[in-house]
Design an enzyme around this catalytic site. Structure first.
Site, PDB file in Angstrom:
ATOM      1  N   ASP A 367       0.802  -1.362  -0.403  1.00  0.00           N
ATOM      2  CA  ASP A 367      -0.072  -0.349  -0.352  1.00  0.00           C
ATOM      3  C   ASP A 367       1.490   1.516  -0.013  1.00  0.00           C
ATOM      4  O   ASP A 367       2.392   1.240   0.495  1.00  0.00           O
ATOM      5  CB  ASP A 367      -0.927  -0.259   1.197  1.00  0.00           C
ATOM      6  CG  ASP A 367      -1.638   1.296   1.217  1.00  0.00           C
ATOM      7  OD1 ASP A 367      -2.654   1.723   0.371  1.00  0.00           O
ATOM      8  OD2 ASP A 367      -1.616   1.454   2.644  1.00  0.00           O
ATOM      9  N   ASP A 571      -2.273  -0.550   5.750  1.00  0.00           N
ATOM     10  CA  ASP A 571      -2.054  -0.200   7.305  1.00  0.00           C
ATOM     11  C   ASP A 571      -3.794   1.257   7.781  1.00  0.00           C
ATOM     12  O   ASP A 571      -3.569   0.559   8.714  1.00  0.00           O
ATOM     13  CB  ASP A 571      -0.948   0.998   7.438  1.00  0.00           C
ATOM     14  CG  ASP A 571      -1.343   1.648   6.772  1.00  0.00           C
ATOM     15  OD1 ASP A 571      -2.238   1.625   5.602  1.00  0.00           O
ATOM     16  OD2 ASP A 571      -1.658   3.510   7.360  1.00  0.00           O
ATOM     17  N   ASP A 575      -7.220  -1.312   3.531  1.00  0.00           N
ATOM     18  CA  ASP A 575      -6.309  -2.750   3.040  1.00  0.00           C
ATOM     19  C   ASP A 575      -6.965  -3.770   3.552  1.00  0.00           C
ATOM     20  O   ASP A 575      -6.052  -4.985   3.759  1.00  0.00           O
ATOM     21  CB  ASP A 575      -4.954  -2.475   4.167  1.00  0.00           C
ATOM     22  CG  ASP A 575      -4.472  -1.007   3.209  1.00  0.00           C
ATOM     23  OD1 ASP A 575      -4.376  -0.452   2.262  1.00  0.00           O
ATOM     24  OD2 ASP A 575      -4.610  -0.101   4.019  1.00  0.00           O
TER      25      ASP A 575
END
Length: 689
Positions: A367, A571, A575
């Site tokens: 990410d 995080d 996600d």
């Protein structure tokens, strides 16, 4: 820069309330956490079993009467073994041989020949493993349920009064609307809701009146609040800034993006079948064969006239030396030692299964916001426009002074940069703000405006100045957010802001590429320009941007479609579905959302990206030690079984050989507890494994 000065006291009060709430949470959370964990029967029985085992061990070593420590060990048997034993008996009714039942049988067999300590140790290991699995499951379920709290329970619905013809959707259409407090779940498509400054948005919808900056990091992962105007889409559960919005609902509560995130996490957790250690798969077949051989070794000699006691002794010796206990202990110490070593160095691996999975990861997907970056904006550049007649320092000082009262993250970044540079701030007066545009104030007698390039705060200020447009476009194309500074309505400079890359990110990407043999991929909900800018800095070429949570899940499925095992690092709440879907999910710990931390299989507690290639290298070494231990354990078992079947293996010698193999493989696995093991993993992570 979208702060309404009139709302600042409320914002301060809200911040104070949030601080008090955070303090109360910090004080009460440990007790609530322990109460929640203690409610699990697996945890209670594991604690009871471990306690009796520890007390029994102390009495045993202290030379207490045998009846005392035997009684304590047997109580440990009962506390830790009744549940897996009962579950195993139920499984037998379905014609399934449960490995835990065999472990209980092996423990009872050990006690029957005087090795009660070994059996109790086996019971404690299995009880603790079951308790940890139950805790992990409960934490994930609680976090999924808690995710729904992001959406407010109540919303302010506007019931429109009679309006002039042709006024639909206009500001005037809502001037005399009647406010109704309703359950957010009862909102229907077409309803219009009022979202006040600082509130969470109660439904997915489209802005019809108003302007504000909305923090939608929980949905898209964007680090900077997004300006919203009429016609823009907003999501339930995201946080409104300081402007008031009227939003027309376009999805029912059950179909909002946040509800779909919950559904995707639950679905991925349910369909991602419980992963077994490789040795567990072997044990199931091995244990069936061992039970069959033990029964045959006891029954067949009786048919040939062998004495009952001799036949039973030979069968019991066979069961002990062929018991999978040694194989289990050959497997667990390296994995548990690797878990302990990783934990000491800032990577929490949640189970032995996860540690084994980490060793098989083929490719890493990152990410962006909060993972490869710090997750908050920073000043990255100051550009003085031609004819501005200001130094960069003076330009920054004027902008920072005007932004002092701003609650917008970009304004806070400007003020922080000026203070870090040691620049003195001027005297501020007549501060005003307009949501979605910027701030305007008197600074040392000058009128200073800090605003969006396309939307100045004053109607009399031109937004199409060619110099401003050229510089702003250049910065935006490079992935920065551009902010224009005007003095006395004349543009004098442009500030560039962007999320800052985490230290060590390029090195981590390089090491992971060398370790796995495949370059990482970037999966982000942020815009393509910002994503490509960061990817260029860290050395990633495969970039997939503008992804909603469902898009990330689809991307993970696509990447894993050819059998590639993906390790996803993220995080945020957005996600979580992808973390649950990936072969292995890794969360950044310090700023990670609760749902991401609980859904992930491993957590980088110190947010050091160097820990990711290191823990993968450590996991691979642990797998190699497991393989070596299995060879050692299998060799001992083969020799002892052959001796028992073809010769006359004394029971004490069989027990000694069995225990000797267990000690050898255990000590071999515990080598990973040394500090040098992590340092070696760091070195291996920096070169091709």
């Amino acid at each position: 820069m979208t702060v309404d000065v009139n709302s600042s006291p409320a914002g301060s009060a809200a911040a104070s309330d949030s601080h008090d709430t955070a303090q109360a949470w910090a004080v009460g959370q440990p007790s609530r956490w322990w109460h929640g964990i203690w409610s699990l029967p697996e945890v209670r029985w594991a604690v009871i079993a471990t306690t009796f085992f520890a007390v029994g061990g102390i009495c045993h070593l202290a030379g207490a009467p045998a009846w005392l420590w035997w009684g304590l060990y047997l109580t440990c048997y009962a506390a830790g073994g009744w549940e897996p034993g009962l579950a195993g008996l139920r499984a037998l009714r379905d014609k399934t041989l449960d490995v835990d039942l065999l472990m209980v049988a092996a423990a009872i067999g050990a006690a029957s020949i005087g090795q009660v300590f070994d059996g109790a140790l086996l019971i404690v290991i299995f009880a603790t493993s079951g308790a940890l699995e139950a805790v992990a499951t409960k934490r994930t379920e609680d976090s999924v349920r808690g995710l729904l709290d992001l959406t407010p329970e109540r919303a302010t619905r506007l019931r429109l009064t009679e309006q002039p013809k042709g006024a639909e959707g206009s500001r005037e259409a809502y001037g005399n609307a009647v406010e109704e407090q309703v359950d957010a779940a009862s909102l229907r498509v077409g309803d219009v809701i009022l979202v006040r400054p600082g509130e969470r948005i109660g439904a997915d919808g489209q802005v019809v009146v108003g302007a504000s900056a909305v923090d939608q990091a929980s949905i898209t992962g964007e680090s900077i609040p997004v300006d919203k105007r009429p016609g823009d889409e907003v999501f339930a559960g995201t946080s409104n800034g300081t402007g008031a919005l009227r939003v027309r609902v376009n999805r029912p509560a059950a179909e909002t993006v946040i509800a779909r995130i919950v559904a995707m996490v639950e679905e991925a957790s349910a369909t991602k079948a419980r992963t077994q250690l490789f040795i567990e798969k072997v044990e199931q077949r091995y244990s069936v064969a061992m039970v069959a051989a033990t029964v045959a070794l006891f029954a067949l000699p009786l048919l040939w006239g062998v004495a009952l006691q001799d036949s039973l002794l030979r069968a019991m010796t066979f069961m002990i030396v062929a018991s999978p206990c040694a194989v289990v202990l050959a497997t667990m110490p390296p994995l548990l030692a690797a878990i302990a070593t990783a934990g000491r160095h800032g990577v929490l691996v949640k189970s032995a299964v996860v540690m084994e999975q980490l060793g098989t990861v083929d490719r890493i997907a990152f990410d962006k916001t909060g993972t490869l970056t710090e997750g908050r904006p920073h000043l990255t550049g100051v550009r003085v426009l031609p004819g501005g007649h200001l130094t960069e320092e003076r330009l920054l000082a004027l902008a920072a002074t005007a932004e002092q009262y701003s609650e917008h993250p970009l304004g806070a970044a400007v003020v922080r940069a000026a203070r870090d540079a040691g620049l003195p701030l001027g005297t501020l007066a007549d501060f005003t703000s307009e949501p979605g545009r910027g701030v305007r104030a008197r600074v040392d007698g000058l009128t200073v405006e800090v605003s969006s390039p396309a939307h100045p705060t004053s109607a009399g200020v031109r937004s199409d100045d060619s110099a401003v447009r050229t510089v702003a476009t250049e910065l935006q194309d490079a992935g920065h957010t551009a902010v224009v500074v005007r003095v006395n309505d004349v543009p004098v400079g442009v500030l560039a802001l962007a999320d800052r890359m985490r230290p060590g990110a390029p090195e981590a990407v390089t090491h992971l590429t060398e370790l796995t043999g495949t370059a990482p991929v970037l999966l982000t909900g942020d815009n393509a320009r910002a994503a490509n800018r960061l990817a260029g800095q860290v050395g990633i070429t495969d970039v997939r941007a503008d992804l909603l949570p469902a898009d990330k899940v689809a991307a993970v499925h696509e990447l894993q479609g050819d059998g590639t095992r993906i390790g996803l690092v993220g995080d945020g709440v957005n996600d979580a579905p992808a973390l649950a879907t990936a072969h292995t999910g890794i969360a950044m710990g310090r700023a990670g959302a609760d749902l991401a931390l609980d859904t992930a299989d491993a957590v980088v507690t110190r947010d050091e990206l160097a820990g990711i290639p290191a823990v993968i290298a450590l996991a691979r070494r642990a797998r190699r030690l497991v393989a070596a231990n299995l060879v050692i354990a299998a060799a001992f078992i083969a020799v002892l079984v052959a001796w028992d079947l073809l010769g006359d293996l004394p029971l004490p010698l069989g027990v000694a050989g069995h225990e000797g193999s267990t000690v050898i493989v255990g000590l071999n696995g515990l080598r990973l507890l040394r500090g040098a093991a992590w340092q070696r993993a760091l070195r291996v992570g920096a070169q091709r494994s």
